[in-house]
Design an enzyme around this catalytic site. Structure first.
Site, PDB file in Angstrom:
ATOM      1  N   LYS A 111     -16.832  29.213  40.354  1.00 46.95           N
ATOM      2  CA  LYS A 111     -18.076  28.461  40.169  1.00 46.95           C
ATOM      3  C   LYS A 111     -17.954  27.025  40.686  1.00 46.95           C
ATOM      4  O   LYS A 111     -18.884  26.514  41.309  1.00 46.95           O
ATOM      5  CB  LYS A 111     -18.484  28.465  38.694  1.00 46.95           C
ATOM      6  CG  LYS A 111     -18.977  29.831  38.238  1.00 46.95           C
ATOM      7  CD  LYS A 111     -19.452  29.793  36.803  1.00 46.95           C
ATOM      8  CE  LYS A 111     -19.840  31.196  36.350  1.00 46.95           C
ATOM      9  NZ  LYS A 111     -19.932  31.306  34.897  1.00 46.95           N
ATOM     10  N   LYS A 193     -19.895  42.640  41.521  1.00 47.99           N
ATOM     11  CA  LYS A 193     -20.136  42.978  40.120  1.00 47.99           C
ATOM     12  C   LYS A 193     -21.624  42.808  39.797  1.00 47.99           C
ATOM     13  O   LYS A 193     -22.258  41.888  40.307  1.00 47.99           O
ATOM     14  CB  LYS A 193     -19.307  41.999  39.276  1.00 47.99           C
ATOM     15  CG  LYS A 193     -19.301  42.248  37.806  1.00 47.99           C
ATOM     16  CD  LYS A 193     -18.649  41.092  37.070  1.00 47.99           C
ATOM     17  CE  LYS A 193     -19.579  39.901  36.948  1.00 47.99           C
ATOM     18  NZ  LYS A 193     -19.129  38.840  36.046  1.00 47.99           N
ATOM     19  N   LYS A 196     -26.409  38.782  36.614  1.00 48.60           N
ATOM     20  CA  LYS A 196     -27.724  38.155  36.544  1.00 48.60           C
ATOM     21  C   LYS A 196     -27.955  37.213  37.721  1.00 48.60           C
ATOM     22  O   LYS A 196     -29.037  37.149  38.281  1.00 48.60           O
ATOM     23  CB  LYS A 196     -27.846  37.363  35.238  1.00 48.60           C
ATOM     24  CG  LYS A 196     -28.059  38.243  34.032  1.00 48.60           C
ATOM     25  CD  LYS A 196     -27.929  37.481  32.713  1.00 48.60           C
ATOM     26  CE  LYS A 196     -26.497  37.389  32.258  1.00 48.60           C
ATOM     27  NZ  LYS A 196     -26.284  37.348  30.808  1.00 48.60           N
TER      28      LYS A 196
END
Ligand code: TYM
Length: 332
Positions: A111, A193, A196
């Site tokens: 991230k 994966k 969201k």
């Protein structure tokens, strides 16, 4: 008594990756254990978010969990921000955690790489996660595979804190992950994966039409260019979904019909869509019923927070005593 804790970020709709990897197991575990489940709205702050929709998303996530089968009578269901002790314990933990260990977390590395200015909160994310779990002295944490590393760190934090403040007998347990066979569900793109943030999901509240619209173009075994090309089920992402949503006889049939080109991918997807719809329809219906009485939902959430807080305050009283604070800090 074993205690289970797990959390989910209210960043969007609950999807079938969350459902298969974690939440379905949460539902099963509430029959056997003392369970707490939490919408971790404070963790949302570590990425760009919209304050105007945070509360609604948190409520919607808790509705999703209830619709999926978590009962506020059997488990403690609540929003993280409603129990202020989470961030308090986190601060205590930041001081027994090494920055180097935090910088080694895979999710942090992924991230932070994509950010121009990395917020300190993102680095502290797993410390808050450790506080979530240990505030209730939970020892079992049902999660998907992507959370295993964070749980290793939670164990290290528990060990480090115990070594310093409870050297004779450990106060915090070392929480272990509980994984399911669906520990890593891939997205419909077949590349990453299910997540969201990647938009490769099927939401648990999607309609039959929406589910079909998403499954129809989903990626399958690339060897099946035309209907008559035989395929290898293990190379097909949707075969995994069949294994989780379809009855064993159907899974066996899919296996044969794929290898022999007896079915085209579209036929196979139609069968899958029907089985996904069968599993998700009752959840969707319960969700609609819950949304029809938001006040009752909010009452259940507030009650959950009260129950969680009672445990949290007890833990903090002991933690603060052992860490040497004035007792006045605990008189709430
Ligand atoms: P989150 O919100 O990303 O995901 C919630 C749960 O769903 C699992 N999961 C998956 N499992 C299988 N396949 C997938 N594609 C998939 N996508 C998500 C996750 O592993 C997780 O169990 N950091 C946590 C939230 C958290 C937490 C906690 C969890 C905060 N505090 C304390 C456990 C204990 C997270 O971001 O989960």
């Amino acid at each position: 008594m074993d205690r289970v804790f797990s959390g989910i970020q209210p960043t969007g709709e609950l999807h079938i990756g969350n459902w298969l990897g974690a939440v379905k197991n949460w539902v099963a575990l509430q029959e056997r254990y003392d369970c707490l489940y939490c919408a971790v709205d404070l963790h949302v702050l570590t990425a760009k978010y919209e304050p105007a929709v945070l509360a609604e998303r948190t409520r919607e996530m808790l509705i999703g969990l209830m619709a999926a089968g978590l009962s506020p009578d059997r488990s403690i269901l609540f929003a993280q921000s409603q129990v202020p002790e989470h961030t308090r314990l986190m601060w205590f933990f930041t001081n027994v955690t090494g920055v180097g260990e935090l910088e080694r977390m895979t999710q942090y590395k992924d991230k932070s790489q994509r950010m121009e200015r990395v917020p300190a909160g993102l680095l502290m994310y797993p410390v808050l996660q450790a506080a979530d779990i240990l505030l209730y002295r939970a020892n079992k944490v049902p999660v998907g595979e992507d959370q295993v590393q964070h749980l290793e760190l939670s164990r290290e934090i528990a060990r480090a804190w115990n070594a310093e403040f409870a050297p004779d007998e450990p106060f915090f347990p070392e929480p272990a992950p509980l994984l399911t066979p669906a520990r890593r569900i891939m997205g419909l793109d077949g590349d990453a994966k299910m997540s969201k943030s990647l938009g490769n999901t099927i939401g648990i509240f999607e309609s039959a039409e929406q589910i079909w619209a998403k499954l129809r173009p989903a990626k399958t075994d690339p060897a099946r260019k035309t209907k008559s090309d035989p395929g290898t089920p293990e190379k097909c992402n949707l075969f995994t979904l069949h294994q989780h949503f379809s009855p064993p006889a159907t899974v066996a049939e899919v296996d044969t019909k794929c290898r022999t080109a007896g079915w085209g991918c579209i036929e196979c997807k139609r069968v899958l869509a029907d089985n996904v719809i069968v599993e998700l329809s009752p959840i969707r219906e319960r969700g609609a019923a819950l949304r029809a009485d938001v006040e009752a939902v909010d009452r259940a959430i507030a009650l959950g927070a009260d129950k969680a807080r009672a445990i949290a305050v007890d833990t903090m009283r002991e933690v603060e005593r052992r860490m040497g604070f004035l007792p006045a800090m605990t008189s709430r």
